[in-house]
Design a protein around this motif. Structure first.
Motif, PDB file in Angstrom:
ATOM      1  N   HIS A  41      48.906  39.171  40.204  1.00  0.00           N
ATOM      2  CA  HIS A  41      48.069  40.440  39.769  1.00  0.00           C
ATOM      3  C   HIS A  41      48.749  41.811  39.767  1.00  0.00           C
ATOM      4  O   HIS A  41      48.609  42.581  39.030  1.00  0.00           O
ATOM      5  CB  HIS A  41      47.078  40.448  41.011  1.00  0.00           C
ATOM      6  CG  HIS A  41      45.933  39.719  40.913  1.00  0.00           C
ATOM      7  ND1 HIS A  41      45.040  39.361  39.976  1.00  0.00           N
ATOM      8  CD2 HIS A  41      45.294  38.867  42.082  1.00  0.00           C
ATOM      9  CE1 HIS A  41      44.043  38.624  40.239  1.00  0.00           C
ATOM     10  NE2 HIS A  41      44.029  38.335  41.475  1.00  0.00           N
ATOM     11  N   THR A  50      45.611  45.304  34.741  1.00  0.00           N
ATOM     12  CA  THR A  50      44.906  45.228  35.801  1.00  0.00           C
ATOM     13  C   THR A  50      44.846  46.186  36.904  1.00  0.00           C
ATOM     14  O   THR A  50      46.126  47.186  36.772  1.00  0.00           O
ATOM     15  CB  THR A  50      45.379  43.885  36.662  1.00  0.00           C
ATOM     16  OG1 THR A  50      45.241  42.664  35.948  1.00  0.00           O
ATOM     17  CG2 THR A  50      44.573  43.796  37.951  1.00  0.00           C
ATOM     18  N   TRP A  81      36.880  42.283  33.545  1.00  0.00           N
ATOM     19  CA  TRP A  81      36.644  41.328  34.530  1.00  0.00           C
ATOM     20  C   TRP A  81      36.836  41.897  35.861  1.00  0.00           C
ATOM     21  O   TRP A  81      37.468  42.812  35.989  1.00  0.00           O
ATOM     22  CB  TRP A  81      37.632  39.982  34.262  1.00  0.00           C
ATOM     23  CG  TRP A  81      37.530  39.110  33.370  1.00  0.00           C
ATOM     24  CD1 TRP A  81      38.194  39.316  32.196  1.00  0.00           C
ATOM     25  CD2 TRP A  81      36.486  38.150  33.168  1.00  0.00           C
ATOM     26  NE1 TRP A  81      37.586  38.365  31.238  1.00  0.00           N
ATOM     27  CE2 TRP A  81      36.617  37.311  31.830  1.00  0.00           C
ATOM     28  CE3 TRP A  81      35.647  37.588  34.037  1.00  0.00           C
ATOM     29  CZ2 TRP A  81      35.978  36.421  31.675  1.00  0.00           C
ATOM     30  CZ3 TRP A  81      34.941  36.417  33.637  1.00  0.00           C
ATOM     31  CH2 TRP A  81      35.261  35.908  32.349  1.00  0.00           C
ATOM     32  N   TYR A  83      37.764  40.578  39.720  1.00  0.00           N
ATOM     33  CA  TYR A  83      38.193  39.147  40.408  1.00  0.00           C
ATOM     34  C   TYR A  83      38.729  39.670  41.817  1.00  0.00           C
ATOM     35  O   TYR A  83      38.937  40.681  42.180  1.00  0.00           O
ATOM     36  CB  TYR A  83      39.769  38.899  39.571  1.00  0.00           C
ATOM     37  CG  TYR A  83      39.492  38.251  38.531  1.00  0.00           C
ATOM     38  CD1 TYR A  83      39.031  36.812  37.996  1.00  0.00           C
ATOM     39  CD2 TYR A  83      40.225  38.904  37.094  1.00  0.00           C
ATOM     40  CE1 TYR A  83      39.186  36.201  36.794  1.00  0.00           C
ATOM     41  CE2 TYR A  83      39.883  38.536  36.029  1.00  0.00           C
ATOM     42  CZ  TYR A  83      39.504  37.134  35.772  1.00  0.00           C
ATOM     43  OH  TYR A  83      39.179  36.550  34.420  1.00  0.00           O
ATOM     44  N   THR A  84      38.715  38.369  42.609  1.00  0.00           N
ATOM     45  CA  THR A  84      39.029  38.496  43.952  1.00  0.00           C
ATOM     46  C   THR A  84      38.389  39.543  44.754  1.00  0.00           C
ATOM     47  O   THR A  84      39.161  40.574  45.501  1.00  0.00           O
ATOM     48  CB  THR A  84      40.728  38.767  44.019  1.00  0.00           C
ATOM     49  OG1 THR A  84      41.131  37.819  42.832  1.00  0.00           O
ATOM     50  CG2 THR A  84      41.210  38.206  45.411  1.00  0.00           C
ATOM     51  N   LEU A 119      32.113  38.866  36.100  1.00  0.00           N
ATOM     52  CA  LEU A 119      32.624  38.232  36.969  1.00  0.00           C
ATOM     53  C   LEU A 119      32.304  36.724  37.028  1.00  0.00           C
ATOM     54  O   LEU A 119      31.258  36.319  36.565  1.00  0.00           O
ATOM     55  CB  LEU A 119      32.548  38.999  38.251  1.00  0.00           C
ATOM     56  CG  LEU A 119      31.295  38.904  39.085  1.00  0.00           C
ATOM     57  CD1 LEU A 119      30.799  37.602  39.825  1.00  0.00           C
ATOM     58  CD2 LEU A 119      31.346  40.069  40.020  1.00  0.00           C
TER      59      LEU A 119
END
Length: 164
Positions: A41, A50, A81, A83-84, A119
């Motif tokens: 990441h 990102t 997107w 994420y996490t 997501l």
């Protein structure tokens, strides 16, 4: 990013995973198991692909995170997107997850050209209901696409939030 921030995110990720959170691992995991994924990441952050959203508790400790990832395909650059998405287990049930999702939505609205957030989540955890309560719509589901144990398969659920 600092070494302290990286350690804090790794600790959060391990705590969420070990509490049963569906964030890419199954318990038990340690910070060292998570560090390679976090470094991926961070490499993407360095390349501008990102962005990281961090939530802190009243003492300033990292209590929540979400990572935005941007599409490189020219026909899909208008959405990102997420994420996490994580909130520390000690803060769950207090509205912090909804606050994190609202902050993520606000952040995405401020990103040039972004018109939607996509997501995925692991079925069978209730995460799809949580994201639906935050305004996301289920737009796809692949049955048994995630294997969390030899005999435990979960759906891969795709959710979408339009920003227009």
């Amino acid at each position: 990013t600092t070494p302290e921030l990286l350690d804090s995110i790794c600790a959060l990720w391990a705590d969420v995973s070990n509490a049963g959170g569906a964030v890419g691992f199954v318990p038990p995991v340690a910070k060292d198991d998570i560090r390679p994924d976090l470094l991926k990441h961070l490499a993407a952050m360095t390349e501008g692909r990102t962005r990281l959203l961090i939530g802190r508790d009243e003492d300033g400790a990292v209590a929540a995170t979400a990572f935005f990832t941007f599409n490189t395909h020219r026909l899909m650059r208008h959405w990102c997107w997420l994420y996490t998405v994580m909130v520390h287990p000690s803060h769950q049930g207090k509205g912090h997850g909804r606050a994190l999702m609202a902050a993520a939505e606000d952040a995405a609205r401020g990103m040039d050209g972004i018109r939607g957030i996509r997501l995925t989540c692991r079925g069978g955890t209730g995460a799809d209901r949580f994201y639906a309560a935050c305004g996301y719509k289920e737009v796809g589901r692949v049955p048994d696409a995630i294997r969390v144990a030899d005999d435990d398969f979960r759906d891969d659920v795709t959710m979408w939030l339009p920003l227009n």
